[in-house]
Scaffold this motif. Sequence first.
Motif, short mmCIF file in Angstrom:
data_model
loop_
_atom_site.label_atom_id
_atom_site.label_comp_id
_atom_site.label_asym_id
_atom_site.label_seq_id
_atom_site.Cartn_x
_atom_site.Cartn_y
_atom_site.Cartn_z
N MET A 29 -8.39 -4.15 17.07
CA MET A 29 -7.33 -3.63 15.79
C MET A 29 -6.44 -3.03 16.46
SD MET A 29 -8.46 -1.68 12.48
CE MET A 29 -8.84 -3.05 11.85
N GLY A 30 -5.31 -3.26 16.11
CA GLY A 30 -3.68 -2.33 16.52
C GLY A 30 -3.97 -0.59 16.08
N THR A 31 -3.48 -0.19 16.70
CA THR A 31 -3.55 1.63 16.78
C THR A 31 -2.46 1.84 15.57
OG1 THR A 31 -2.43 1.76 18.42
CG2 THR A 31 -5.01 1.75 18.28
N GLN A 32 -1.70 0.76 15.28
CA GLN A 32 -0.45 1.30 14.26
C GLN A 32 -0.66 0.40 13.35
OE1 GLN A 32 3.38 1.21 16.49
NE2 GLN A 32 2.93 2.83 17.25
N ARG A 33 -0.07 0.88 11.89
CA ARG A 33 -0.11 0.38 10.52
C ARG A 33 1.21 -1.20 10.70
NH1 ARG A 33 -3.33 1.81 6.48
NH2 ARG A 33 -3.85 3.54 6.46
N ASP A 34 0.83 -2.49 10.48
CA ASP A 34 1.96 -3.11 9.98
C ASP A 34 2.56 -2.89 9.70
OD1 ASP A 34 2.14 -6.47 11.44
OD2 ASP A 34 2.48 -6.63 8.38
N GLY A 81 -2.59 -8.42 8.26
CA GLY A 81 -3.78 -6.35 8.12
C GLY A 81 -4.85 -6.51 7.16
N ALA A 82 -5.67 -5.70 7.99
CA ALA A 82 -7.21 -5.88 7.66
C ALA A 82 -7.84 -4.90 6.53
CB ALA A 82 -7.27 -5.33 8.70
N THR A 83 -7.98 -6.22 5.09
CA THR A 83 -9.11 -5.50 4.06
C THR A 83 -10.04 -6.31 3.98
OG1 THR A 83 -7.92 -7.68 2.96
CG2 THR A 83 -6.45 -5.11 3.21
N SER A 84 -10.66 -5.57 3.05
CA SER A 84 -11.73 -5.96 3.55
C SER A 84 -11.55 -7.64 2.99
CB SER A 84 -13.43 -5.48 2.04
OG SER A 84 -12.24 -5.31 1.20
N GLU A 85 -11.26 -8.00 2.02
CA GLU A 85 -11.09 -9.03 1.70
C GLU A 85 -10.81 -10.08 2.39
OE1 GLU A 85 -9.67 -11.63 -2.09
OE2 GLU A 85 -8.91 -10.46 -1.80
N ALA A 104 4.61 -4.84 7.29
CA ALA A 104 4.65 -6.02 6.62
C ALA A 104 3.38 -5.93 5.55
CB ALA A 104 5.15 -7.63 7.17
N SER A 105 2.30 -5.13 5.98
CA SER A 105 1.36 -5.53 5.22
C SER A 105 0.69 -3.48 4.92
CB SER A 105 0.50 -5.95 5.94
OG SER A 105 -0.42 -5.00 6.41
N GLY A 106 1.00 -2.68 6.05
CA GLY A 106 0.77 -1.46 5.54
C GLY A 106 -0.25 -0.81 5.60
N HIS A 107 -1.04 -2.19 6.75
CA HIS A 107 -2.38 -2.18 7.12
C HIS A 107 -2.50 -2.60 8.98
CE1 HIS A 107 -3.97 -2.32 2.79
NE2 HIS A 107 -3.29 -3.58 3.35
N TYR A 108 -3.63 -1.89 9.58
CA TYR A 108 -3.57 -2.51 11.05
C TYR A 108 -3.79 -3.35 10.64
CZ TYR A 108 -4.53 3.36 10.85
OH TYR A 108 -3.86 4.55 10.91
N SER A 109 -3.71 -4.03 11.78
CA SER A 109 -3.32 -5.18 12.35
C SER A 109 -4.46 -5.56 13.04
CB SER A 109 -2.20 -5.67 13.25
OG SER A 109 -0.90 -5.62 12.17
N LEU A 110 -5.44 -6.65 12.50
CA LEU A 110 -6.86 -6.93 13.14
C LEU A 110 -6.67 -8.30 14.22
CD1 LEU A 110 -9.81 -6.21 14.09
CD2 LEU A 110 -10.61 -7.29 11.49
N LEU A 111 -7.15 -8.74 14.58
CA LEU A 111 -7.39 -9.73 16.15
C LEU A 111 -8.21 -10.76 15.64
CD1 LEU A 111 -4.80 -11.25 18.91
CD2 LEU A 111 -7.33 -11.37 18.00
N PRO A 126 0.74 -0.99 0.17
CA PRO A 126 -0.06 0.06 -0.38
C PRO A 126 1.07 0.93 -0.18
CG PRO A 126 -0.27 -2.01 1.41
CD PRO A 126 0.35 -2.45 0.89
N MET A 127 1.91 1.27 0.42
CA MET A 127 3.34 2.47 0.78
C MET A 127 3.73 2.72 -0.55
SD MET A 127 6.19 3.08 3.61
CE MET A 127 4.64 3.50 4.91
N LEU A 128 3.62 1.36 -1.57
CA LEU A 128 4.30 1.75 -2.35
C LEU A 128 3.50 1.78 -3.55
CD1 LEU A 128 6.90 -1.50 -3.06
CD2 LEU A 128 7.53 0.22 -2.56
#
Length: 546
Positions: free
Chosen positions: A481-486, A462-466, A488-495, A229-231
Amino acid sequence: MVSDNIDGGMSWKQTKALLGQDCFHVALDISEGLDAERLCAIAGCIRGGSLLILFGLSESPTDNFFLRLCNMFNQKTVAVFCQQEGVRLPALADLCVGESVKERQDGQPTNDQEIAIQSVKKVLGGHRRRPCLLTADRGRGKSSAMGMAAASILCEKKTSIVVTSPRKANVETLFSHARNLLELSLDKPYELVTSSGGRLRYVAPDQLIRDVSDADFVLVDEAAAIPLPMLERLLSKFSRICFSTTEHGYEGTGKGFTTRFRALLDARCKGWKEVTLHQPIRWAESDPLELWLSDTFLFDCEPALVAFDEASPIDYRIVEPRQLLGDEAQLRSLFGLLISAHYQTSPNDLKHILNDASCTILTANQNDVVVGALLAQKEGEISDVIADKIVAGERRVRGHLLAQGLGFYTGDSTFLSLPCLRVSRVAVLPSFRRHGVASQLVKLCEQTGAKKNVPLIGTSFGATSELFSFWRGLGFLPIKMGTQRDSASGHYSLLMTRGLDDSVNHLPLYHDLFEINFSKQLAEQFFDLEPRSLLLSSLRLLHVFH
């Protein structure tokens, strides 16, 4: 010499200082264990014709990883000195390799590098939005080529060039070659300014996206270590940009990344170009050490290329590490699948798969070909004393991400004392996706856990809709849900979790608490959550907006 036990040796923790350097003979003490990733990194610094010496290995290893390592010592290019079995030396004929492509003392590039340099320069001088991707195995000089290209551009005209990479250390080679060609002094290690006002400087990826708008040209080194996502945001922001990445290497990046990144480039930049560097610089073609490292740590293994066969059943299996130890083809197929699906797979993951008794390995096979895989980690069963400290925020225990996340977030130490399974990897061949393979692997994992009286299964991603829709469709509930982006994935981590028996019937209460908190956090921690992410796929949460 690298050793934590012998005076005068460099410690294993200090070996990061070797990265980017040229070394001759290197001896590694592996009597206390082996960090596979560090070993591979060090080996990549060794010049052709020099030796990598491993010493201190037990003659009767017990763990699977070292047993496999001993098997790899039987290759014809390896010399073995053993107290019990004596000495075995390779035949000279087995060590004959191609002519070395020597790094030229006058700073001139190799043929491959010259092609790469011209391709990089064309990105700046040609049509907009036509990026270049440099790919290569380690030791081919792609970072050097980017530095040479930057120097050539700055010699020709005043240009503002920004270099970015996850770590400053990654770009030292690039800056070194640019500085030498420009004949500039080392005033600032990560910034060069020419007499005409041209500028080459390093900027961290997040800062580049957030703060920089004056770059004429952007060079992204080791792009695979930057979240996709950052790229994608870099591609959108800068019309003239070049990327480089390592295809097969110790970094835990490579083929899985380039597969995804090529798809992104195809979608966003129709005129992009890829250049691959083949010629080694530090060593010769078919170098014995490079080939041994590739075979031993599976740098070059690929997933099977097979089409989905509707007429053939899919067989789901529980795989024991000893089975993989005795079946190299299956091991390569499994690891190749993991590499292609998860671009953070590293040599230490191979060690984990073969050695960790708490790791559950499941595969999906069609016609005896591995087409899907799942890895799950057993966690929990932590003593009450330590569990209380974790809940209080005074202690962390390595390797218990799910148990600790639940215990600390909910304040319920029960989640730490109970056993649980955390699904860490799910990978399926592209041609077998949308056929229920991943779902069946998760269900088999649940059944395996239930048979062992494990009351809880969960995952973090890393939370995505899919991905959210996939796990929610299997009955998993979001808890935290983590408050900082992961990273590796660039997304917020969801447990997300799912109970397997009545002992965790209170899980839905924590899901309800998550929903309440999440609605408040949207205005603060998650204000930059992408529109097409988790929220739009969750009917349970959408009511917050109505």
